[in-house]
Structures are given as C-alpha cells and as structure tokens.
Design a protein around this motif. Structure first.
Motif, PDB file in Angstrom:
ATOM      1  N   THR A  72       1.130  -0.905   0.046  1.00  0.00           N
ATOM      2  CA  THR A  72       0.272  -0.246   0.134  1.00  0.00           C
ATOM      3  C   THR A  72       0.664   1.339  -0.197  1.00  0.00           C
ATOM      4  O   THR A  72       0.415   2.374   0.008  1.00  0.00           O
ATOM      5  CB  THR A  72      -1.187  -0.175   0.969  1.00  0.00           C
ATOM      6  OG1 THR A  72       0.251   0.138   2.460  1.00  0.00           O
ATOM      7  CG2 THR A  72      -1.679  -1.051   1.131  1.00  0.00           C
ATOM      8  N   GLY A  74       1.561   2.666   2.871  1.00  0.00           N
ATOM      9  CA  GLY A  74       0.707   3.950   3.338  1.00  0.00           C
ATOM     10  C   GLY A  74      -0.636   4.307   2.866  1.00  0.00           C
ATOM     11  O   GLY A  74      -1.403   4.581   3.960  1.00  0.00           O
ATOM     12  N   ASN A  75      -1.130   4.342   1.853  1.00  0.00           N
ATOM     13  CA  ASN A  75      -1.824   4.079   1.181  1.00  0.00           C
ATOM     14  C   ASN A  75      -3.130   3.777   1.508  1.00  0.00           C
ATOM     15  O   ASN A  75      -3.098   2.670   1.634  1.00  0.00           O
ATOM     16  CB  ASN A  75      -2.454   4.421  -0.644  1.00  0.00           C
ATOM     17  CG  ASN A  75      -1.474   5.872  -0.519  1.00  0.00           C
ATOM     18  OD1 ASN A  75      -1.494   6.501  -0.748  1.00  0.00           O
ATOM     19  ND2 ASN A  75      -0.315   5.260  -1.776  1.00  0.00           N
ATOM     20  N   THR A  76      -4.252   4.230   1.578  1.00  0.00           N
ATOM     21  CA  THR A  76      -5.774   3.587   2.135  1.00  0.00           C
ATOM     22  C   THR A  76      -5.973   2.624   0.548  1.00  0.00           C
ATOM     23  O   THR A  76      -6.050   3.169  -0.458  1.00  0.00           O
ATOM     24  CB  THR A  76      -6.527   3.863   2.468  1.00  0.00           C
ATOM     25  OG1 THR A  76      -6.467   4.948   3.874  1.00  0.00           O
ATOM     26  CG2 THR A  76      -7.796   3.091   2.952  1.00  0.00           C
ATOM     27  N   ALA A  77      -6.103   1.308   0.983  1.00  0.00           N
ATOM     28  CA  ALA A  77      -6.416   0.748   0.045  1.00  0.00           C
ATOM     29  C   ALA A  77      -7.779   0.319  -0.205  1.00  0.00           C
ATOM     30  O   ALA A  77      -8.119  -0.009   0.392  1.00  0.00           O
ATOM     31  CB  ALA A  77      -4.903  -1.130  -0.150  1.00  0.00           C
ATOM     32  N   ASN A  99     -12.292  -2.195   1.326  1.00  0.00           N
ATOM     33  CA  ASN A  99     -11.727  -1.198   2.189  1.00  0.00           C
ATOM     34  C   ASN A  99     -10.205  -2.480   2.624  1.00  0.00           C
ATOM     35  O   ASN A  99     -10.571  -2.844   3.704  1.00  0.00           O
ATOM     36  CB  ASN A  99     -11.906  -0.617   2.992  1.00  0.00           C
ATOM     37  CG  ASN A  99     -11.511   0.368   4.277  1.00  0.00           C
ATOM     38  OD1 ASN A  99      -9.904   0.410   3.730  1.00  0.00           O
ATOM     39  ND2 ASN A  99     -11.754   0.915   4.121  1.00  0.00           N
ATOM     40  N   GLY A 101      -7.628  -1.552   4.130  1.00  0.00           N
ATOM     41  CA  GLY A 101      -6.601  -0.664   4.845  1.00  0.00           C
ATOM     42  C   GLY A 101      -5.050  -0.153   4.228  1.00  0.00           C
ATOM     43  O   GLY A 101      -4.935  -0.229   3.473  1.00  0.00           O
ATOM     44  N   SER A 102      -4.577   0.243   5.478  1.00  0.00           N
ATOM     45  CA  SER A 102      -3.327   0.697   4.633  1.00  0.00           C
ATOM     46  C   SER A 102      -1.880   0.243   5.402  1.00  0.00           C
ATOM     47  O   SER A 102      -1.095   0.446   4.649  1.00  0.00           O
ATOM     48  CB  SER A 102      -3.276   2.662   5.311  1.00  0.00           C
ATOM     49  OG  SER A 102      -3.275   2.217   6.615  1.00  0.00           O
ATOM     50  N   ASP A 104       0.185  -2.984   4.607  1.00  0.00           N
ATOM     51  CA  ASP A 104       0.194  -3.854   3.096  1.00  0.00           C
ATOM     52  C   ASP A 104      -0.557  -5.733   3.523  1.00  0.00           C
ATOM     53  O   ASP A 104      -0.545  -5.765   4.412  1.00  0.00           O
ATOM     54  CB  ASP A 104       1.705  -4.621   3.105  1.00  0.00           C
ATOM     55  CG  ASP A 104       3.027  -3.451   2.471  1.00  0.00           C
ATOM     56  OD1 ASP A 104       2.199  -2.316   2.433  1.00  0.00           O
ATOM     57  OD2 ASP A 104       3.799  -3.515   2.988  1.00  0.00           O
ATOM     58  N   ALA A 118      -6.014   3.046  -4.187  1.00  0.00           N
ATOM     59  CA  ALA A 118      -5.439   3.968  -3.622  1.00  0.00           C
ATOM     60  C   ALA A 118      -6.304   4.936  -3.084  1.00  0.00           C
ATOM     61  O   ALA A 118      -6.710   5.817  -4.287  1.00  0.00           O
ATOM     62  CB  ALA A 118      -4.041   4.605  -3.894  1.00  0.00           C
ATOM     63  N   GLU A 120      -7.686   8.555  -2.265  1.00  0.00           N
ATOM     64  CA  GLU A 120      -7.460   9.819  -1.644  1.00  0.00           C
ATOM     65  C   GLU A 120      -8.281  10.689  -1.677  1.00  0.00           C
ATOM     66  O   GLU A 120      -8.298  11.381  -1.620  1.00  0.00           O
ATOM     67  CB  GLU A 120      -6.108  10.123  -2.866  1.00  0.00           C
ATOM     68  CG  GLU A 120      -4.627   9.158  -3.568  1.00  0.00           C
ATOM     69  CD  GLU A 120      -4.105   9.534  -4.786  1.00  0.00           C
ATOM     70  OE1 GLU A 120      -4.412  10.338  -5.517  1.00  0.00           O
ATOM     71  OE2 GLU A 120      -3.149   9.049  -4.913  1.00  0.00           O
ATOM     72  N   SER A 124      -8.589   8.997  -6.995  1.00  0.00           N
ATOM     73  CA  SER A 124      -7.782   7.271  -7.259  1.00  0.00           C
ATOM     74  C   SER A 124      -6.524   7.234  -7.671  1.00  0.00           C
ATOM     75  O   SER A 124      -7.392   7.684  -9.065  1.00  0.00           O
ATOM     76  CB  SER A 124      -7.832   6.013  -7.038  1.00  0.00           C
ATOM     77  OG  SER A 124      -9.612   6.150  -8.367  1.00  0.00           O
TER      78      SER A 124
END
Length: 146
Positions: A72, A74-77, A99, A101-102, A104, A118, A120, A124
């Motif tokens: 990820t 650190g992004n919300t995947a 969702n 999560g952020s 891996d 991701a 945003e 996205s």
C-alpha cells in the motif's frame, strides 16, 4: 481591481476548476459507494462501457484463487468493482467492494474485473485486476504496488 489582480484571480479559478475535474482523468476518479452514481458528483451520468479485458492503463491478470499481495505504501487500499468510462478500459470509476486498509495486505482473487486502488478521497490511482479462469497461472501470486 487592477488588470494583474483580475488575471491572477481568473487563473486561480481555472486552476481550482481543473483540480476539481482531475478525479475524472484516466482511472483517477474518486472511489464511490455501491449505492452512488457518477451523477452524484457530475452534472450528468458518464458513458459506460462493458470491457471484459482492458487494453489501456495498468493491468494485472490472474486465475481465480490466486493470492494477490498489495503493497500500500501507506495509502488506504480499496478493492473495487469497475465502471469503465472508456472503450479501452483506460478510464474507470472504482466502486467500493472492500476496504483493504493501509497496511500491506493480501486477498484471494475471485473471478471478475476489479480495481485495486489507493483511495485519495477526491481521486484514486491503481491497477485493474482481470481474474479469469482461462488465465494461465504464472505462479501462486500477483504483486501490486500502490
């Protein structure tokens, strides 16, 4: 207002309008809920195309049951179903399915056409994942970096 100030103000308005529309670029649309439509954030509905195998954009392919690993950054995947807004599949609207999560993470691929993106907020970016029983399994996993 002085001409220079008018020009700067007009430029700022144009830049803001461009940023507002940026979420509708090539695969960059914001993630929407399954009960939303494009007309919730646009004045009219976008054209939609039935694309079984996209030919544009970032694409990963695998067979059902394949482990999909998502880095990820650190992004919300988010795992999404896809509404294609171009015939080649290069532009799409991601529709929230799960969702991730952020951190891996990984999941087991299920048949269909998905997007791993991701989220945003107002935009996205990500990868279209085509999961097809006819796809040869080149290994036990697929790795996606967001």
């Amino acid at each position: 207002m002085a001409p220079l100030k008018k020009f700067i103000a007009a430029s700022a308005v144009c830049a803001l309008a461009a940023l507002t529309l940026a979420g509708c670029g090539s695969g960059g649309h914001q993630v929407i809920a399954s009960n939303e439509a494009c007309s919730n954030c646009h004045s009219s509905e976008k054209p939609q195309f039935d694309v079984a195998r996209p030919t544009a954009g970032e694409i990963a392919e695998c067979a059902p049951g394949t482990q999909v690993n998502v880095a990820t950054g650190g992004n919300t995947a988010v795992l999404c179903s896809v509404i294609f807004t171009s015939e080649d599949g290069g532009s799409f609207v991601p529709v929230m399915a799960s969702n991730l999560g952020s951190a891996d993470t990984s999941f087991t691929a299920q048949e269909g056409v998905w997007a791993v993106v991701a989220d945003e907020g107002d935009a996205s970016h990500g990868v279209v994942l085509v999961v097809n029983p006819g796809t040869a399994a080149d290994g036990a996993e697929v790795n996606i970096q967001l």
